[in-house]
Design a protein around this motif. Sequence first.
Motif, PDB file in Angstrom:
ATOM      1  N   GLY A 183       0.862  -1.397  -0.142  1.00 28.90           N
ATOM      2  CA  GLY A 183      -0.010  -0.020  -0.007  1.00 28.90           C
ATOM      3  C   GLY A 183       0.891   1.349   0.087  1.00 28.90           C
ATOM      4  N   GLN A 184       0.278   2.437  -0.261  1.00 29.65           N
ATOM      5  CA  GLN A 184       0.857   3.564  -0.296  1.00 29.65           C
ATOM      6  C   GLN A 184       1.581   4.012   0.881  1.00 29.65           C
ATOM      7  OE1 GLN A 184      -1.807   6.810  -1.137  1.00 29.65           O
ATOM      8  NE2 GLN A 184      -0.079   8.387  -1.426  1.00 29.65           N
ATOM      9  N   PHE A 185       1.155   3.718   2.164  1.00 28.16           N
ATOM     10  CA  PHE A 185       1.690   3.886   3.294  1.00 28.16           C
ATOM     11  C   PHE A 185       2.178   3.038   3.988  1.00 28.16           C
ATOM     12  CE2 PHE A 185      -1.944   6.886   2.685  1.00 28.16           C
ATOM     13  CZ  PHE A 185      -1.402   8.159   2.513  1.00 28.16           C
ATOM     14  N   ALA A 186       2.873   1.817   3.261  1.00 24.65           N
ATOM     15  CA  ALA A 186       3.410   0.532   3.733  1.00 24.65           C
ATOM     16  C   ALA A 186       4.693   0.867   4.487  1.00 24.65           C
ATOM     17  CB  ALA A 186       3.622  -0.164   2.608  1.00 24.65           C
ATOM     18  N   ALA A 187       5.009   0.428   5.563  1.00 22.81           N
ATOM     19  CA  ALA A 187       6.096   0.286   6.171  1.00 22.81           C
ATOM     20  C   ALA A 187       7.128  -0.848   5.976  1.00 22.81           C
ATOM     21  CB  ALA A 187       6.002   0.623   7.821  1.00 22.81           C
ATOM     22  N   GLY A 188       8.508  -0.805   5.831  1.00 21.13           N
ATOM     23  CA  GLY A 188       9.151  -1.902   5.654  1.00 21.13           C
ATOM     24  C   GLY A 188       9.733  -2.003   4.151  1.00 21.13           C
ATOM     25  N   HIS A 189       9.133  -1.220   3.234  1.00 21.45           N
ATOM     26  CA  HIS A 189       9.402  -1.768   1.800  1.00 21.45           C
ATOM     27  C   HIS A 189      10.150  -0.625   1.289  1.00 21.45           C
ATOM     28  CE1 HIS A 189       8.810  -2.779  -2.402  1.00 21.45           C
ATOM     29  NE2 HIS A 189       7.972  -1.606  -2.496  1.00 21.45           N
ATOM     30  N   LYS A 190      10.929  -0.798   0.541  1.00 19.75           N
ATOM     31  CA  LYS A 190      12.197   0.031  -0.059  1.00 19.75           C
ATOM     32  C   LYS A 190      11.890   0.148  -1.624  1.00 19.75           C
ATOM     33  CE  LYS A 190      15.584  -0.571   3.309  1.00 19.75           C
ATOM     34  NZ  LYS A 190      17.277  -0.940   3.499  1.00 19.75           N
ATOM     35  N   ALA A 191      11.840   1.342  -2.194  1.00 27.12           N
ATOM     36  CA  ALA A 191      11.661   1.897  -3.458  1.00 27.12           C
ATOM     37  C   ALA A 191      12.892   0.719  -4.145  1.00 27.12           C
ATOM     38  CB  ALA A 191      11.783   3.055  -3.817  1.00 27.12           C
ATOM     39  N   GLY A 192      12.209   0.051  -5.265  1.00 25.30           N
ATOM     40  CA  GLY A 192      13.290  -0.961  -5.985  1.00 25.30           C
ATOM     41  C   GLY A 192      13.347  -2.134  -5.641  1.00 25.30           C
TER      42      GLY A 192
END
Length: 284
Positions: A183-192
């Motif tokens: 989701g847009q406000f997800a925590a723990g996910h890095k771009a790429g």
Amino acid sequence: MSQTQQQPQYPPFQPQQPQRIARNGLGTAALILGIIGALSGLIPILFWLAGILGIVALILGLTGRGRAKRGEATNKGVALAGALLALVALGLSVFGAYTTFKAVDDAVDEINKSVSDTRAKDTDRDGKDGQDGAKASGEDGDKGSGAKDEAPAKGKALDAGDSVIYDDDLTVTVSNAVEYHPGQFAAGHKAGNHAYKVTVTVENKTKEKFDSTLLTAEARAGQDGVDAEQIFDDKVGTGFSGSILPGKKATVVYGFDTPADAKNLTVEVSPSFEYDTTHWDLKL
């Protein structure tokens, strides 16, 4: 005619004898400490306090009784009662120490037995139980592989869809990894990076409730085994909560963040500190 004046007569001076003060403090202290020690001895875990107070009260009681015999104190009965209560406190102290240490020893044996019983068993290549480890069973519908007929060798990770069955019949299954978009406000996910969902199912086939809040799931990705950070959003990351009743199951979806070039995801699940940790090697 002269008159002779008579002098008044006074009684001879007699010095006053000093009054002796009764020294009753030791007998009173012995009685008080004896009562406290005896009451403490009724609680096994306070055996040490009962023992200390019993020794002190016994010494004070015997000393106070000696003073009473010499006429230095007037509370011989109080001192004797304090000494007797001290003996009671010492007896209860010995019994409390025995009870406490036996209870601790029994608790340690019970914990060791519980850990031993919940240790997973290994399954050999023919599907028979081995010495330690886990036995695996496949489930239909995972990556189209169907049921598994044999378990991996000892020390090897399980495949997607395999289940580990512990000695008390608690069963944990990890599905294949499915890529998804956080989701847009997800925590723990890095771009790429890529995000994958993994479904963990716990089936309680034991005879008691299972506290699922202690279950932990971690992951490492790629050939280098870098930590795959857990993702929290509106779809994944809630984790297990509450208890699972006997005969029931619970399912939770975890999200993990992996490098874009990662080809595999190793998921590590520990039901609680009483169970062995099991690994699943998932292909990405």
